[in-house]
Design an enzyme around this catalytic site. Structure first.
Site, PDB file in Angstrom:
ATOM      1  N   SER A 237       2.117 -13.457   3.234  1.00 27.59           N
ATOM      2  CA  SER A 237       1.215 -12.382   2.836  1.00 27.59           C
ATOM      3  C   SER A 237      -0.258 -12.755   2.956  1.00 27.59           C
ATOM      4  CB  SER A 237       1.514 -11.953   1.394  1.00 27.59           C
ATOM      5  OG  SER A 237       1.453 -13.057   0.515  1.00 27.59           O
TER       6      SER A 237
ATOM      7  N   HIS B 204      -4.584 -12.614  -4.061  1.00 28.99           N
ATOM      8  CA  HIS B 204      -4.597 -12.630  -2.595  1.00 28.99           C
ATOM      9  C   HIS B 204      -5.999 -12.326  -2.080  1.00 28.99           C
ATOM     10  CE1 HIS B 204      -0.231 -12.619  -2.785  1.00 28.99           C
ATOM     11  NE2 HIS B 204      -0.180 -12.721  -1.465  1.00 28.99           N
TER      12      HIS B 204
END
Length: 310
Positions: free
Chosen positions: A61, A286
């Site tokens: 990811s 993230h």
């Protein structure tokens, strides 16, 4: 970070006989040897990049860019503004295949992940450039964050997460990094086998937490002394990736240094990594769009430097 002795000594001695990893790797991981079953480093590889170069992006990811607009593959949470797409656009690569996928582990190089085919299937004999960003999910990034957040209430000024992971006398995250090394090694060897002339770049993970070891509870709900522990764990993961890349004659791209000072504890205007409750379009813990741009710049800089320096 605890400096513990690894378990599984008998298995380790057998694996070590099959392949001797650089001694610096074991020292860097607190004496935990990194084991693999192959017997020799890969041969040197290299191919230029430029217009129409066949470029393949492999990874998890951090490469796919979940939530960042525009999402082009919902199953893999893949953005067309992730760093592979930005690199391909900057280098005018029209032959570009991005198979990075949220949640991917090294196993997903060979095994399908929902509708995403095994990632290595995208690598062809004429592939000239491959970027690989993998290993975080083998280590268990998501479960580590959840565990440390849950334990923080027990001792908010202490290090309950570190104590939990070292409760057996061995730091389990250090051991997990050691156990992930041969998996990454296997991925790189498979890439070289499928694309023998490709230039292969191993992309490290960006700076997630303050490099000075400070914390930012409750924005990031970790106990104060667990911040440096988790920072050091990420640094060890990146060190392992760099050493395994060098062992396989691949090139390592440092994204930690270029993102230092833009971690998830910084103010929304300054951070390139979002905290557990993002303020910008990104998955928790993230990179946001600026973080992907920073990683793209690091990859482009490495490409511009040419081969030969790791």
């Amino acid at each position: 970070m605890a400096h513990d002795t690894c378990t599984g000594e008998a298995a380790g001695r057998g694996a070590a006989r099959r392949r001797r990893w650089p001694l610096a790797v074991g020292a860097a991981l607190g004496g935990c040897a990194l084991f693999a079953t192959s017997t020799a480093p890969a041969a040197a590889h290299g191919a230029g990049t430029g217009h129409d170069t066949h470029y393949v992006s492999l990874g998890d990811s951090y490469a796919s860019g979940p939530v960042i607009p525009r999402q082009v593959d919902a199953a893999c949470a893949r953005s067309d503004h992730n760093y592979p797409s930005l690199v391909a656009a900057e280098r005018h690569m029209t032959a570009f295949k991005d198979v990075s996928c949220g949640g991917a582990t090294t196993d997903n190089m060979w095994k399908a992940q929902g509708t995403n085919a095994p990632q290595l299937d995208a690598v062809r004999r004429d592939t000239a450039l491959v970027t690989v960003q993998i290993g975080g999910n083998d280590l268990g990034f998501g479960s580590i964050i959840a565990t440390c957040a849950r334990l923080s209430s027990q001792d908010p000024t202490g290090d309950p997460c570190r104590r939990s992971y070292a409760s057996s006398g061995v730091d389990r995250l250090t051991l997990a990094i050691a156990q992930t090394a041969p998996k990454v090694d296997r991925v790189l060897r498979a890439v070289h086998a499928r694309a023998p002339h490709a230039r292969v770049l191993v992309v490290g993970y960006p700076d997630l937490l303050p490099d000075d070891g400070s914390g930012c509870y409750p924005s990031v709900p970790f106990a104060s002394k667990d911040f440096p522990y988790l920072r050091d764990t990420e640094k060890r993961l990146n060190l392992m990736l760099r050493l395994v890349a060098e062992w396989n004659r691949a090139e390592y791209v440092d994204t930690y240094g270029p993102t230092r000072g833009h971690d998830m504890c910084k103010a929304p205007a300054d951070r390139w990594i979002e905290p557990l409750q993002p303020a910008s379009p990104a998955a928790p813990a993230h990179p946001n769009a600026q973080g992907e741009e920073a990683m793209a710049r690091a990859v482009l800089e490495r490409l511009g430097e040419g081969r030969g320096r790791h």
